[in-house]
Write an enzyme that holds these catalytic residues in place. Structure first.
Site, PDB file in Angstrom:
ATOM      1  N   ASP A  92       0.809  -1.213   0.000  1.00  0.00           N
ATOM      2  CA  ASP A  92       0.000   0.000   0.000  1.00  0.00           C
ATOM      3  C   ASP A  92       0.848   1.272   0.000  1.00  0.00           C
ATOM      4  O   ASP A  92       0.328   2.360  -0.234  1.00  0.00           O
ATOM      5  CB  ASP A  92      -0.969  -0.002   1.193  1.00  0.00           C
ATOM      6  N   ASP A 104     -12.759  34.050 -36.025  1.00  0.00           N
ATOM      7  CA  ASP A 104     -12.022  32.794 -36.155  1.00  0.00           C
ATOM      8  C   ASP A 104     -12.685  31.664 -35.373  1.00  0.00           C
ATOM      9  O   ASP A 104     -12.475  30.496 -35.646  1.00  0.00           O
ATOM     10  CB  ASP A 104     -10.584  32.987 -35.674  1.00  0.00           C
ATOM     11  N   GLY A 154      -9.825  27.886 -37.278  1.00  0.00           N
ATOM     12  CA  GLY A 154     -10.868  28.285 -38.220  1.00  0.00           C
ATOM     13  C   GLY A 154     -10.555  28.218 -39.689  1.00  0.00           C
ATOM     14  O   GLY A 154     -10.936  27.282 -40.379  1.00  0.00           O
ATOM     15  N   LEU A 155      -9.851  29.202 -40.182  1.00  0.00           N
ATOM     16  CA  LEU A 155      -9.594  29.291 -41.611  1.00  0.00           C
ATOM     17  C   LEU A 155      -8.891  28.035 -42.097  1.00  0.00           C
ATOM     18  O   LEU A 155      -9.136  27.546 -43.199  1.00  0.00           O
ATOM     19  CB  LEU A 155      -8.721  30.529 -41.879  1.00  0.00           C
TER      20      LEU A 155
HETATM   21  S1  SF4 Z   1      -2.244  -7.006  -2.473  1.00  0.00           S
HETATM   22 FE1  SF4 Z   1      -3.598  -5.249  -2.468  1.00  0.00          FE
HETATM   23  S2  SF4 Z   1      -3.967  -4.852  -0.313  1.00  0.00           S
HETATM   24 FE2  SF4 Z   1      -2.171  -6.145  -0.440  1.00  0.00          FE
HETATM   25  S3  SF4 Z   1      -0.442  -4.794  -0.458  1.00  0.00           S
HETATM   26 FE3  SF4 Z   1      -0.941  -5.207  -2.559  1.00  0.00          FE
HETATM   27  S4  SF4 Z   1      -2.318  -3.562  -3.098  1.00  0.00           S
HETATM   28 FE4  SF4 Z   1      -2.240  -3.579  -0.891  1.00  0.00          FE
END
Ligand code: SF4
Ligand code: SF4
Lengths: 534, 417
Positions: free
Chosen positions: A36, A292, A427-428
């Protein structure tokens, strides 16, 4: 269970990170596994920030699960407080930690840390990033302002009290955050705009605020809810609890900026702004009226973004640039109602979805000449060969420009004119291209600078096959087509300038499909052209 | 083992880590096997991770997705299984070209004990050979970054046909061009039967058996090796094919294992090595004496450190690795210079303090840390780039060195007055 290929929003704890990282003096302890920590790169790479977000992850592993993860949480919290000495601490968990139920928030509250602790409960399996950001900002402010709450039934502060207090009126700018769209520049633009009208800025939050600044929120005469996705709940709560009125018009575009100023001035008891202000301060009105721009008339535009930017874009496109809006939608379910209303005004049914493939399909069906969207729509539009300008998060590093590029206020309108009109032909030039399209020099290789504007370019790292993007050509024919192009049809098609060829191909195929024509000849192409020309 | 005498004790750390989870491997595996699809069974976080990791690097129609668990799925498991079947059905209906479906476990699916092996079996039976469904875990509570590839490859091992035929099997993803180059070099030496895992098509699975000798292209495939050994294969111990020295030793070890005349090997390799060293020369001049700090990320750190020290003359301040497998590093560790400080695991704040204290000239790190370190005045190199770029082989040695020289060159190029 829901199948997702790309997603518009991250999980709610990423929203919380956006608040923490936007502020100074706040630290967030996140009970989460090591993977994460990827979220750091959203800030250090996409936003190109020069520091890590102020987040300490517990990074628990499977082998910790048998043992005492609560100990690990407490250790991480203590270390974070010792190391970073925050002025306020957020404590929360990611989706995995939610399942193991350690309740880090209550653990932290029992630790006697000597700093305000806000325990975040952000249900990861039902909510998303913007909701998490809004909830975090609200919880943090509520936690810090607890002691200042006026007694229920206390008289509301008078918005015009600034007069009797012998000072200038002051307002809070609420909602700008990291990973939002051009928030930093919007704040700068609005500061100038407000200063021009004799209004001071009390607090900007979360962007750049410290916890001590949040404590000063109730001192403002009004709150400006600039990004309802992030600031909506906070503004409503401040209104309910402290009686601070809210201006909810988001000043993006000429009309909205003017309306925003009118509302704010009326609220604060100031002279209404001059009608000529827009013409004097922004080029959009004149540029849009200039000859334009005639070619912009009725250009078909498809809009999909967060609610704030989608609503603003629909208004600007239809009223201020004379486009025809052929699709309007958002992934912000929390603001779906407002987007539905905006769509209704344009005789459209709003598309509320967080499935980018559904959006791509709607886009293909609407056959627009310009797409205003997010990073996802940039992908889709590229696949469909339609020019696109990005107007909202989620974004890519290329949407975080070095130059000053606000969306709000008078200068924001200028920026919007440039960035939406450039992907279209000038435009033109459009006429000239029409005249010269049979010229032998007119080949695909003649890339206009405008083509470049619509093509995603960033490919910082080449893939194993040298990064050739694997773009799957997508047939716009409803059945995916048993259609065959004859040699004459192909030849005629190849004579059409490359930048409209995709559209002509799709129109022709749609026409052929409708009529059950299986072979597309030169003639079919021209019949289709006649059919679609208005 | 020689290493205890020359290397100080490994610094073992446990604290906050700053490394992707194994899901990230999908980003290169899905490009390697275009007929495969990777379905993560996880949370919105997992979906956001692979999209963020991939999104900064490539624009591509993804051949990966996430079945995002919702509140309803968490309530009862039978329900989650049915839901998964439904998602898989929808997916396969939409993507009929898919031949292999990887069900990838995540932290949430592991914590709620969703049995993906059973699910794979169930779907396999229903699909009757139209697609093969396998499963592995890429969860962050079990795996880091490159280990995801190990899991994916391990899951393919039971599907490999058996064959006692003598063959060389290269294990670990190589860039296509590099792989072709290796195959042609082996052919020149007279080694004809060379196969790769993963294959370029997920259905084109190499056989395995008593005659199979394994040559590791990547150091992070420990579980795959063990699974292949259980099928009768034997590992060839060799350094990894990074740099001229490593690549030559790697190819020579394979040739030796097949009893190829060393003179023939030399005939093929010597001119290559010669040319590779010549190409490296200017880069060596650039890198020599520069101090390098490697944060733990990809598990390529030890072979990279070996190459950058021995062939480019860099000084090693600290070499971090998320996980140290002494067996798979047996040929690498003795090549590290005396006194090299290895660290295993991570406590990111402490490690960054060591970076600051030692003021290295270059830091190899993950994407989340690079810009903050640059802002502190350190030149950095993204470790993830090393799993995406063609860096293996003699011909690539100079390119590999250039990846490290570039941040240093750039700092010298820039001036503001
Ligand atoms: S599997 Fe999903 S929840 Fe687990 S660390 Fe990877 S991203 Fe995060
Ligand atoms: S390429 Fe650019 S400058 Fe040249 S004619 Fe086309 S739009 Fe104008």
């Amino acid at each position: 269970m829901e199948l997702t290929l790309w997603t518009y929003e991250g999980p709610p704890h990423v929203g919380a990170m956006r608040i923490a990282a936007s502020m100074e003096g706040v630290h967030y302890v996140l009970h989460a596994p090591q993977g994460d920590t990827y979220a750091d790169l959203l800030f250090t790479m996409i936003e190109r920030r020069d520091r890590r977000p102020p987040v300490t992850y517990t990074t628990f592993q499977a082998r910790d699960l048998g043992g005492d993860t609560a100990e690990l949480v407490k250790r991480s919290i203590q270390q974070a407080v010792d190391r970073f000495q925050p002025e306020a601490l957020l404590v929360g968990e990611s989706c995995t930690a939610e399942l193991i139920q350690d309740q880090p928030g209550s653990l932290a509250c029992g630790m006697g840390l000597g700093v305000p602790v806000v325990s975040l409960e952000l249900p990861a399996y039902s909510k998303k990033e913007n909701w998490g950001a809004a909830e975090t900002l609200y919880q943090l402010c509520r936690g810090l302002l607890k002691t200042q709450m006026p007694a229920p039934g206390a008289a509301k502060p008078e918005p015009e009290r600034w007069r009797s207090e012998g000072r200038r009126p002051r307002v809070n700018l609420l909602g700008p955050s990291l990973l939002g769209f051009r928030c930093r520049d919007d704040v700068r633009e609005l500061r100038g705009l407000l200063a021009d009208h004799g209004i001071d800025v009390n607090v900007v939050a979360p962007l750049g605020a410290r916890p001590a600044d949040l404590m000063r929120l109730p001192q403002a005469d009004a709150n400006l809810c600039l990004y309802p996705e992030v600031a909506g709940p906070l503004c409503s709560w401040l209104e309910r609890s402290f009686g601070t009125p809210v201006v909810r018009t988001v000043p993006i575009g000429i009309g909205a900026t003017a309306q925003f100023l009118r509302e704010l001035c009326a609220l604060l008891g100031l002279e209404p702004p001059e009608l000529r202000e827009a013409d004097q301060r922004s080029r959009l009105p004149w540029y849009s009226k200039s000859v334009d721009s005639t070619y912009l008339t009725g250009k078909r535009v498809f809009i999909f973004a967060d609610a704030t930017h989608a609503i603003a874009a629909a208004r600007i496109a239809s009223r201020e640039l004379g486009f025809t809006v052929v699709g309007l939608g958002t992934y912000s379910r929390e603001q779906a109602r407002e987007v539905r209303v905006a769509a209704k005004e344009l005789d459209l049914e709003a598309l509320i979805s967080d499935d980018y493939l559904e959006v791509e399909q709607a886009m293909a069906q609407a056959a627009p000449e310009l797409v205003l969207g997010t990073q996802m729509e940039r992908h889709s539009a590229k696949r469909l060969g339609i020019p696109c300008a990005v107007i909202s998060a989620p974004l890519h590093v290329q949407d975080v420009p070095a130059r000053y590029a606000p969306q709000m206020g008078w200068e924001g309108a200028n920026v919007i004119f440039d960035s939406w009109v450039h992907p279209l032909m000038m435009g033109l030039e459009e006429h000239l291209i029409g005249m010269f399209r049979h010229d032998f020099e007119f080949v695909d290789g003649h890339l206009s600078h405008l083509e470049g504007a619509s093509a995603p370019t960033a490919q910082p790292v080449a893939g194993p096959d040298n990064g050739a993007p694997d773009v799957t050509p997508l047939s716009a024919t409803p059945e995916g087509g048993a259609l065959r192009w004859t040699a004459s049809g192909e030849a005629e098609l190849s004579r059409i300038p490359f930048f409209v060829r995709g559209k002509v191909r799709r129109n022709t195929e749609a026409y052929a499909n409708e009529r059950g024509v299986a072979e597309i000849t030169e003639e079919t192409l021209y019949e289709a052209k006649a059919h679609f020309s208005r | 083992m020689a290493l205890t005498s020359t290397l100080p004790p490994v610094l073992r750390e446990s604290g906050q880590r700053e490394v992707f989870c194994g899901l990230t491997s999908i980003v290169w595996l899905h490009r390697r096997m275009p007929d495969a699809f990777f379905l993560v069974v996880g949370s919105r976080t997992c979906a956001h991770l692979i999209q963020s990791a991939a999104g900064v690097m490539i624009f591509a129609e993804p051949r990966f997705g996430t079945a995002i668990l919702g509140e309803r799925d968490l309530a009862g498991l039978a329900d989650a299984n049915e839901e998964l079947d439904r998602v898989v059905n929808d997916l396969l209906a939409r993507r009929p070209e898919i031949r292999t479906l990887f069900l990838v476990g995540s932290c949430p699916s592991e914590v709620i004990k969703l049995d993906l092996a059973k699910a794979a079996e169930r779907i396999n039976t229903r699909m009757l050979g139209r697609v093969r469904v396998v499963n592995y875990s890429g969860s962050g509570i079990e795996t880091t970054f490159t280990q995801g590839e190990d899991g994916a490859l391990t899951s393919l091992v039971p599907l490999l046909p058996a064959s006692p035929e003598p063959q060389l099997l290269i294990v670990g993803t190589l860039a296509d061009g590099v792989e072709e180059r290796f195959l042609s070099l082996f052919a020149r030496m007279g080694l004809e039967t060379v196969r790769t895992l993963p294959p370029r098509q997920s259905t084109d699975l190499p056989p395995v058996g008593e005659g199979t000798r394994l040559l590791l292209a990547q150091p992070f495939v420990a579980d795959t090796v063990r699974a292949l050994e259980r099928r009768g294969a034997q590992r060839i111990s060799a350094p990894y094919p990074l740099g001229v020295e490593g690549s030559c030793a790697w190819m020579a070890a394979a040739a030796a294992a097949f009893g190829i005349d060393p003179r023939r090997v030399a005939e093929v390799l010597d001119p290559l090595a010669e040319r590779g060293r010549r190409a490296l020369e200017p880069l060596r001049r650039r890198l020599e004496g520069k101090r390098l700090f490697l944060l733990p990320d990809s598990q390529l750190e030890i072979p990279l450190a070996r190459f950058l020290h021995r062939e480019c003359g860099m000084e090693l301040v600290e070499v971090g690795t998320p996980y140290l497998d002494r067996q798979l590093m047996a040929e690498e560790l003795p090549l590290l210079p005396e006194g090299t400080q290895l660290s295993e695991g991570q406590d990111v704040e402490k490690q960054l303090e060591r970076v600051r204290a030692s003021r290295p000239d270059l830091v190899v790190c993950g994407m989340g840390l690079a810009n903050p370190l640059e802002a502190e005045g350190f030149a950095t190199k993204w470790s993830i780039e090393l799993v995406f770029s063609p860096i293996h082989g003699c011909d690539q040695a100079a390119d590999l060195a250039e990846l490290f020289a570039r941040p240093l060159n750039r700092r010298e190029l820039l001036q503001w007055n």
